[in-house]
Design an enzyme around this catalytic site. Structure first.
Site, PDB file in Angstrom:
ATOM      1  N   ASP A 124       0.847  -1.063   0.019  1.00 19.49           N
ATOM      2  CA  ASP A 124       0.100  -0.011  -0.011  1.00 19.49           C
ATOM      3  C   ASP A 124       0.916   1.199  -0.017  1.00 19.49           C
ATOM      4  O   ASP A 124       1.838   1.332   0.915  1.00 19.49           O
ATOM      5  CB  ASP A 124      -0.724   0.200   1.065  1.00 19.49           C
ATOM      6  CG  ASP A 124      -2.093   0.925   1.065  1.00 19.49           C
ATOM      7  OD1 ASP A 124      -2.098   1.579   0.232  1.00 19.49           O
ATOM      8  OD2 ASP A 124      -3.031   0.630   1.754  1.00 19.49           O
TER       9      ASP A 124
ATOM     10  N   HIS B 228     -11.071  -1.853   1.702  1.00 19.31           N
ATOM     11  CA  HIS B 228     -11.402  -0.638   1.100  1.00 19.31           C
ATOM     12  C   HIS B 228     -12.317  -0.533  -0.100  1.00 19.31           C
ATOM     13  O   HIS B 228     -11.959   0.196  -1.012  1.00 19.31           O
ATOM     14  CB  HIS B 228     -10.052   0.115   0.851  1.00 19.31           C
ATOM     15  CG  HIS B 228      -9.919   1.557   0.962  1.00 19.31           C
ATOM     16  ND1 HIS B 228      -8.826   2.471   0.719  1.00 19.31           N
ATOM     17  CD2 HIS B 228     -10.911   2.487   1.450  1.00 19.31           C
ATOM     18  CE1 HIS B 228      -9.406   3.597   0.994  1.00 19.31           C
ATOM     19  NE2 HIS B 228     -10.570   3.714   1.319  1.00 19.31           N
TER      20      HIS B 228
ATOM     21  N   ASP C 138      -0.113  -0.276  -5.179  1.00 23.23           N
ATOM     22  CA  ASP C 138      -1.662   0.219  -5.390  1.00 23.23           C
ATOM     23  C   ASP C 138      -1.537   1.607  -6.200  1.00 23.23           C
ATOM     24  O   ASP C 138      -2.494   2.002  -6.897  1.00 23.23           O
ATOM     25  CB  ASP C 138      -2.722   0.022  -4.346  1.00 23.23           C
ATOM     26  CG  ASP C 138      -2.321   0.880  -3.099  1.00 23.23           C
ATOM     27  OD1 ASP C 138      -1.136   1.552  -2.966  1.00 23.23           O
ATOM     28  OD2 ASP C 138      -3.414   1.099  -2.393  1.00 23.23           O
ATOM     29  N   ASN C 139      -0.688   2.385  -5.665  1.00 23.20           N
ATOM     30  CA  ASN C 139      -0.672   3.936  -6.328  1.00 23.20           C
ATOM     31  C   ASN C 139       0.980   4.204  -5.779  1.00 23.20           C
ATOM     32  O   ASN C 139       1.571   3.537  -5.400  1.00 23.20           O
ATOM     33  CB  ASN C 139      -1.612   4.942  -5.758  1.00 23.20           C
ATOM     34  CG  ASN C 139      -1.800   4.595  -4.229  1.00 23.20           C
ATOM     35  OD1 ASN C 139      -2.962   4.208  -3.537  1.00 23.20           O
ATOM     36  ND2 ASN C 139      -0.866   5.122  -3.494  1.00 23.20           N
TER      37      ASN C 139
ATOM     38  N   LYS D  44      -6.079  -5.364   3.836  1.00 22.25           N
ATOM     39  CA  LYS D  44      -7.108  -4.368   3.595  1.00 22.25           C
ATOM     40  C   LYS D  44      -7.981  -4.632   2.432  1.00 22.25           C
ATOM     41  O   LYS D  44      -7.712  -5.187   1.468  1.00 22.25           O
ATOM     42  CB  LYS D  44      -6.162  -3.224   2.926  1.00 22.25           C
ATOM     43  CG  LYS D  44      -6.868  -1.762   2.650  1.00 22.25           C
ATOM     44  CD  LYS D  44      -5.876  -0.774   2.433  1.00 22.25           C
ATOM     45  CE  LYS D  44      -6.395   0.444   1.629  1.00 22.25           C
ATOM     46  NZ  LYS D  44      -5.582   1.395   1.766  1.00 22.25           N
TER      47      LYS D  44
ATOM     48  N   HIS E 130       1.451   2.344   4.036  1.00 19.38           N
ATOM     49  CA  HIS E 130       0.559   3.390   4.328  1.00 19.38           C
ATOM     50  C   HIS E 130       0.681   3.801   5.720  1.00 19.38           C
ATOM     51  O   HIS E 130       1.074   3.425   6.639  1.00 19.38           O
ATOM     52  CB  HIS E 130      -1.111   2.660   4.234  1.00 19.38           C
ATOM     53  CG  HIS E 130      -2.042   3.859   4.187  1.00 19.38           C
ATOM     54  ND1 HIS E 130      -2.475   4.471   5.138  1.00 19.38           N
ATOM     55  CD2 HIS E 130      -2.858   4.154   3.011  1.00 19.38           C
ATOM     56  CE1 HIS E 130      -3.585   5.113   4.773  1.00 19.38           C
ATOM     57  NE2 HIS E 130      -3.812   5.005   3.312  1.00 19.38           N
TER      58      HIS E 130
ATOM     59  N   CYS F 168      -5.875   4.178  -3.672  1.00 13.88           N
ATOM     60  CA  CYS F 168      -6.106   2.924  -3.059  1.00 13.88           C
ATOM     61  C   CYS F 168      -7.447   2.152  -3.677  1.00 13.88           C
ATOM     62  O   CYS F 168      -7.172   1.280  -4.516  1.00 13.88           O
ATOM     63  CB  CYS F 168      -6.476   2.860  -1.718  1.00 13.88           C
ATOM     64  SG  CYS F 168      -5.434   3.870  -0.593  1.00 13.88           S
TER      65      CYS F 168
END
Length: 502
Positions: free
Chosen positions: A27, A119, A276-277, A117, A220, A65
């Site tokens: 993340d 989300h 994820d980013n 996670k 994160h 995310c």
């Protein structure tokens, strides 16, 4: 569920060649934050994947995310699912009409489990993981939390968000709040759960393939890691802790690999590691990441927010290949199903896919069949900037700005922590007023030089291609007005999160 999907997906018989699939998501992982790119990062496991597998050099995700996770699981762009920004604690979720990767893999005989996670929405039980194709889930609903207490601040209240759903379609009478997780680092908990899943699968389903969706909390925000992971040679305190978070998840992935090897499964396991980013640099809860040499970060459609790291290792995967073809988050679903498994996805099995099957190109180091990448829009936290599009030739057109500060990264150094920035963006004034900018990413991956005045024909051609995408855009997801705002659940142990609209 298995029989129903079997009507729509061809190739139901279990083939001996079907590999197990472990899909790791790190993340907010910065482009620079891996050992073979940065001396600050201690990542022996990920470096081994780089040496012994395939590294995707031109790999793209979404700015935040939820859009990326929805794209991984559906093979469809946020442009078509309507999920363009990360979800908040509101009655919104990945639409139920979307078919997910684990559901399709179940039709191929896979056992499917999720750890970590989520989300992607949870306001009703139908939106939770075991209703979306997973047989079990252990993790948290929201976007982030404290790594030790597993609480998130909502308003002025700290709310616990850690759960176990031990079986398919796990509703209120089945779902368990994991109060025993309090005080334990989430990376350790998720590693232990993944190992339990692997051991149980080997013992109970030895002839069936496994799909493990391992969605880590690392790296994160908040910036937290056990002290024994800290490298005291890194002087910058934030960067030191960030490096410790990267080190801890690398060790965790290594432990899962060891468990697969112990159970005799590793040689037939396809391991995927993806961000994820981009790393969170300024906006959206900065975590000490670095996207060097790329511009911008999470929540933006600059390269630093959307170009990421991905690694693949397993059977039939070339050794030590840095593949330079375009690869997008939406390509995982067709690449795994059509490429790795050789499944023909029937048209009625899913909504129209945006992804490509890139397996043959990866295995043979051939040119990617993908001609362009659509970046979508920046997350609503920084405003709906963009959209943007790049071509396989390296041209990138950005409309209405890239979102966020959009500056260039500091250059990390082991003993100095973070260095000085090289100055403000050359096109800052233009983009802040919404004018388009054109970059040649092959010559200028840091997006420093706006070439739109010199290449008007290229800019015009890319604008036309952008219109082709946006012409059929779905509206952004809206809150379910029949469901009220978030209601916190109460127990003798304290407040906790769970589906509230029934």
């Amino acid at each position: 569920m298995r029989l129903l999907l079997g009507l729509f997906v061809h190739g139901l018989a279990i083939r001996p060649s079907q590999p197990h699939i472990v899909f790791h998501i790190i993340d907010d992982w910065g482009f620079h934050d891996i050992g073979f790119r940065s001396e600050q990062m201690h990542t022996p496991t990920l470096n081994m994947f780089h040496r012994e597998g395939v590294t995707l050099e031109q790999y793209y995700v979404l700015p935040t995310c939820s859009p990326s996770r929805a794209t991984f699981l559906t093979g469809r762009l946020p442009l078509h699912t309507g999920l363009n920004s990360k979800l908040t604690m509101a009655p919104t979720a990945l639409p139920l009409g979307e078919t997910t990767l684990p559901s399709l893999l179940q039709g191929e005989g896979y056992r499917t489990h999720a750890v970590g996670k989520w989300h992607l929405g949870f306001y009703r039980k139908e939106y939770t993981p075991t209703f979306r194709g997973f047989e079990s889930w252990y993790g948290y609903y929201g976007g982030g939390q404290d790594y030790f207490t597993h609480k998130v601040l909502i308003g002025k209240k700290l709310v616990f968000d850690f759960h176990r759903h031990p079986q398919p379609f796990c509703g209120p009478k089945c779902a368990q709040v994991e109060w025993s997780a309090a005080g334990k680092y989430s990376t350790k908990l998720f590693t232990e759960e993944a190992i339990r899943v692997i051991r149980r699968h080997r013992a109970e389903h030895p002839g069936e393939p496994l799909f493990l969706y391992q969605a880590w909390q690392n790296v994160h925000a908040p910036i937290q890691a056990p002290k024994h992971f800290l490298d005291w040679e890194i002087r910058n305190r934030t960067r030191r802790r960030h490096a410790a978070m990267v080190k801890s998840v690398d060790e965790a992935i290594g432990r899962i690999n060891a468990a697969l090897e112990y159970e005799g499964m590793l040689d037939n396991t396809l391991v995927i590691v993806t961000t994820d980013n981009g790393g969170a640099v300024h906006e959206c809860k900065p975590n000490g990441a670095s996207n060097h040499p790329l511009r911008g970060g999470k929540c933006s459609i600059w390269e630093g927010g959307t170009r990421g790291t991905a690694l693949i290792k397993g059977p039939q995967v070339p050794r030590g290949l840095v593949w330079r073809g375009l690869f997008h988050a939406s390509d995982w679903l067709p690449t795994l199903l059509e490429g790795v498994l050789g499944t023909v996805i029937a048209p009625e099995a899913t909504k129209p896919l945006d992804g490509f099957n890139l397996w043959h190109a990866l295995r043979t180091n051939a040119t990617s069949p993908r001609e362009d990448i659509y970046y979508g829009v920046a997350d609503e936290v920084v405003g709906q900037h963009g959209p943007a599009l790049r071509t396989a030739e390296g041209w990138k057109l950005v409309l209405n700005g890239g979102g966020g500060v959009g500056d260039w990264p500091e250059v990390p150094a082991r003993r100095l922590g973070l260095g000085k920035q090289p100055g403000k963006p050359a096109v800052w004034g233009l983009l802040s007023f919404g004018y388009p900018a054109l970059f040649n990413l092959l010559a200028d991956p840091s997006e420093r030089f706006d070439l739109s005045p010199d290449e008007p024909e290229v800019a015009f051609a890319l604008r036309k291609r952008l219109l082709h995408y946006t012409r059929h855009a779905a509206p952004n997801l809206e809150r379910n007005t029949s469901c009220g705002r978030l209601q916190l659940r109460r127990s003798p142990n304290g407040l906790w999160l769970g589906p509230w609209c029934t």
